[in-house]
Design a protein around this motif. Structure first.
Motif, PDB file in Angstrom:
ATOM      1  N   UNK A 249     -11.759 -19.896  -9.972  1.00  0.00           N
ATOM      2  CA  UNK A 249     -10.825 -20.233  -8.576  1.00  0.00           C
ATOM      3  C   UNK A 249      -9.211 -20.069  -8.948  1.00  0.00           C
ATOM      4  N   UNK A 250      -9.114 -20.867  -9.977  1.00  0.00           N
ATOM      5  CA  UNK A 250      -7.490 -20.766 -10.545  1.00  0.00           C
ATOM      6  C   UNK A 250      -7.345 -19.213 -10.950  1.00  0.00           C
ATOM      7  N   UNK A 251      -8.164 -18.806 -11.619  1.00  0.00           N
ATOM      8  CA  UNK A 251      -7.651 -17.143 -12.112  1.00  0.00           C
ATOM      9  C   UNK A 251      -7.554 -16.249 -10.864  1.00  0.00           C
ATOM     10  N   UNK A 252      -8.528 -16.508  -9.802  1.00  0.00           N
ATOM     11  CA  UNK A 252      -8.325 -15.651  -8.546  1.00  0.00           C
ATOM     12  C   UNK A 252      -7.106 -15.935  -7.872  1.00  0.00           C
ATOM     13  N   UNK A 253      -6.727 -17.244  -7.651  1.00  0.00           N
ATOM     14  CA  UNK A 253      -5.445 -17.531  -6.965  1.00  0.00           C
ATOM     15  C   UNK A 253      -4.179 -17.058  -7.831  1.00  0.00           C
ATOM     16  N   UNK A 254      -4.095 -17.197  -9.146  1.00  0.00           N
ATOM     17  CA  UNK A 254      -3.137 -16.720  -9.803  1.00  0.00           C
ATOM     18  C   UNK A 254      -2.862 -15.120  -9.769  1.00  0.00           C
ATOM     19  N   UNK A 255      -4.043 -14.543  -9.814  1.00  0.00           N
ATOM     20  CA  UNK A 255      -4.139 -13.052  -9.787  1.00  0.00           C
ATOM     21  C   UNK A 255      -3.777 -12.461  -8.432  1.00  0.00           C
ATOM     22  N   UNK A 256      -3.905 -13.194  -7.476  1.00  0.00           N
ATOM     23  CA  UNK A 256      -3.365 -12.843  -5.932  1.00  0.00           C
ATOM     24  C   UNK A 256      -2.034 -12.986  -5.771  1.00  0.00           C
ATOM     25  N   UNK A 257      -1.325 -13.706  -6.628  1.00  0.00           N
ATOM     26  CA  UNK A 257       0.123 -13.904  -6.433  1.00  0.00           C
ATOM     27  C   UNK A 257       0.630 -12.592  -6.844  1.00  0.00           C
ATOM     28  N   UNK A 258       2.158 -12.635  -6.758  1.00  0.00           N
ATOM     29  CA  UNK A 258       3.212 -11.515  -7.118  1.00  0.00           C
ATOM     30  C   UNK A 258       3.055 -10.988  -8.530  1.00  0.00           C
ATOM     31  N   UNK A 259       2.285 -11.890  -9.409  1.00  0.00           N
ATOM     32  CA  UNK A 259       2.265 -11.616 -10.548  1.00  0.00           C
ATOM     33  C   UNK A 259       1.488 -10.458 -10.955  1.00  0.00           C
ATOM     34  N   UNK A 260       0.241 -10.216 -10.381  1.00  0.00           N
ATOM     35  CA  UNK A 260      -0.730  -8.949 -10.271  1.00  0.00           C
ATOM     36  C   UNK A 260      -0.987  -8.406  -9.113  1.00  0.00           C
ATOM     37  N   UNK A 261      -0.674  -9.157  -7.883  1.00  0.00           N
ATOM     38  CA  UNK A 261      -0.875  -8.510  -6.713  1.00  0.00           C
ATOM     39  C   UNK A 261      -2.513  -8.073  -6.353  1.00  0.00           C
ATOM     40  N   UNK A 262      -3.334  -8.546  -7.190  1.00  0.00           N
ATOM     41  CA  UNK A 262      -4.712  -8.327  -6.940  1.00  0.00           C
ATOM     42  C   UNK A 262      -5.135  -8.841  -5.468  1.00  0.00           C
ATOM     43  N   UNK A 263      -6.025  -8.071  -4.956  1.00  0.00           N
ATOM     44  CA  UNK A 263      -6.610  -8.513  -3.494  1.00  0.00           C
ATOM     45  C   UNK A 263      -7.721  -8.956  -3.862  1.00  0.00           C
ATOM     46  N   UNK A 264      -8.007 -10.170  -2.886  1.00  0.00           N
ATOM     47  CA  UNK A 264      -9.326 -10.905  -2.824  1.00  0.00           C
ATOM     48  C   UNK A 264     -10.091 -10.397  -1.671  1.00  0.00           C
ATOM     49  N   UNK A 265     -11.156  -9.621  -2.004  1.00  0.00           N
ATOM     50  CA  UNK A 265     -12.094  -9.117  -1.133  1.00  0.00           C
ATOM     51  C   UNK A 265     -13.176 -10.106  -0.894  1.00  0.00           C
ATOM     52  N   UNK A 266     -13.981  -9.752   0.135  1.00  0.00           N
ATOM     53  CA  UNK A 266     -14.761 -10.430   0.673  1.00  0.00           C
ATOM     54  C   UNK A 266     -16.181 -10.969  -0.439  1.00  0.00           C
ATOM     55  N   UNK A 267     -16.479  -9.798  -1.394  1.00  0.00           N
ATOM     56  CA  UNK A 267     -17.157 -10.034  -2.337  1.00  0.00           C
ATOM     57  C   UNK A 267     -16.911 -10.930  -3.511  1.00  0.00           C
ATOM     58  N   UNK A 268     -15.569 -10.790  -3.760  1.00  0.00           N
ATOM     59  CA  UNK A 268     -14.995 -11.911  -4.781  1.00  0.00           C
ATOM     60  C   UNK A 268     -15.258 -13.174  -4.416  1.00  0.00           C
TER      61      UNK A 268
END
Length: 298
Positions: A249-268
């Motif tokens: 949960x923490x990893x996904x939230x941090x990765x979705x910030x401007x640090x990495x700009x990763x997109x959270x998809x429905x399958x995540x």
């Protein structure tokens, strides 16, 4: 607040998964792995002279086991994660890593003689479905056609290595102070990673990657283990282990910030929920399976 320390430790480790991803391209995997443990060893050493002398006999007696622990927990797990970060997302890495308690439970059944439970079986199926959903990008058919990506496969092996490390740590019950045992494993990592570091191509330290090395060494390698050990001492291992499930949960939230700009998809989201639900089922549903009858007519 006895749970504050382990929560902070999990947050630091989750952020380190993002650091692994940031390191891809900024510094070679063998470089950051070696520099990380070397810096941690140098900072720990001045405080470890007295404990080393006090426990030298016990250290000699347990040297082989300490080397195995260092290999599994410090070398294989983290080095494979650095390589995995070159071809998978930090979000995927965090969700795959959440399988670690499930893998540890499965290994405990074989290595520690732990009784198989309904929760272990049901949770394994649910968690495995969640990870399959994530590594397939939401398409099981595509996974069957193309197989698992190299980064996800490496992260699965890394997670298995850390699960084995956790089980061996429990099985062997090495009678040394926790901080000293951590320091000895750090030394093992430095020695074992030196040949890989010398043989691998190098990017070199720069303003872009030095902060990544410092975070991995100071926070993920030194501060987080100390916080975790403090939490275990105050709240007990069973309560603190459950908090490890916050990592994806923490990893996904941090990765979705401007640090990495990763997109959270429905399958995540769905896969992450399934993975966590499976782990919770295995830890909470403790009803053992009935023992099979031995022989016929007895």
């Amino acid at each position: 607040m006895p749970l504050l320390f382990p929560v902070l430790a999990v947050l630091i480790w989750a952020a380190n998964t993002v650091v692994n991803k940031l390191a891809a391209g900024a510094i070679a995997p063998a470089e950051i792995g070696f520099y990380r443990w070397l810096l941690a060893a140098l900072l720990f050493t001045p405080f470890m002279f007295k404990p080393l002398l006090q426990h030298r006999a016990a250290i000699r007696a347990q040297a082989g086991k300490i080397v195995v622990l260092g290999l599994m927990g410090m070398v294989l797990y983290q080095t494979l994660a650095y390589f995995a970060a070159h071809s998978t997302s930090a979000t995927n890495m965090g969700i795959i890593l959440s399988l670690m308690p499930m893998m540890a439970l499965a290994l405990s059944i074989g290595l520690l003689g732990q009784r198989l439970t309904w929760g272990a079986i049901t949770g394994s199926v649910v968690s495995f479905a969640g990870v399959l959903l994530v590594v397939s990008g939401g398409s099981i058919a595509a996974l069957l056609r193309h197989g698992v990506g190299s980064g996800d496969a490496l992260m699965l092996i890394a997670t298995l290595a850390y699960a084995l490390y956790s089980v061996l740590l429990k099985k062997w019950q090495i009678q040394l102070p926790s901080l000293l045992l951590l320091y000895l494993q750090v030394l093992v990592a430095v020695v074992l990673l030196l040949p890989l570091y010398l043989a691998s191509p190098k990017v070199g330290l720069s303003a872009a990657n030095i902060p990544l090395v410092l975070y991995a060494a100071l926070f993920a390698s030194m501060l987080a283990p100390l916080l975790w050990m403090r939490g275990v001492a105050q709240a007990g291992p069973s309560r603190t282990t459950l908090l490890f499930n916050l990592s994806p949960v923490f990893t996904a939230l941090i990765a979705a910030t401007p640090i990495l700009h990763e997109q959270l998809a429905w399958y995540h989201l769905v896969g992450g929920v399934l993975t966590l639900a499976g782990v919770l089922l295995s830890e909470r549903w403790k009803q053992p399976l009935p023992r099979m009858a031995v022989g016929v007519g007895r």
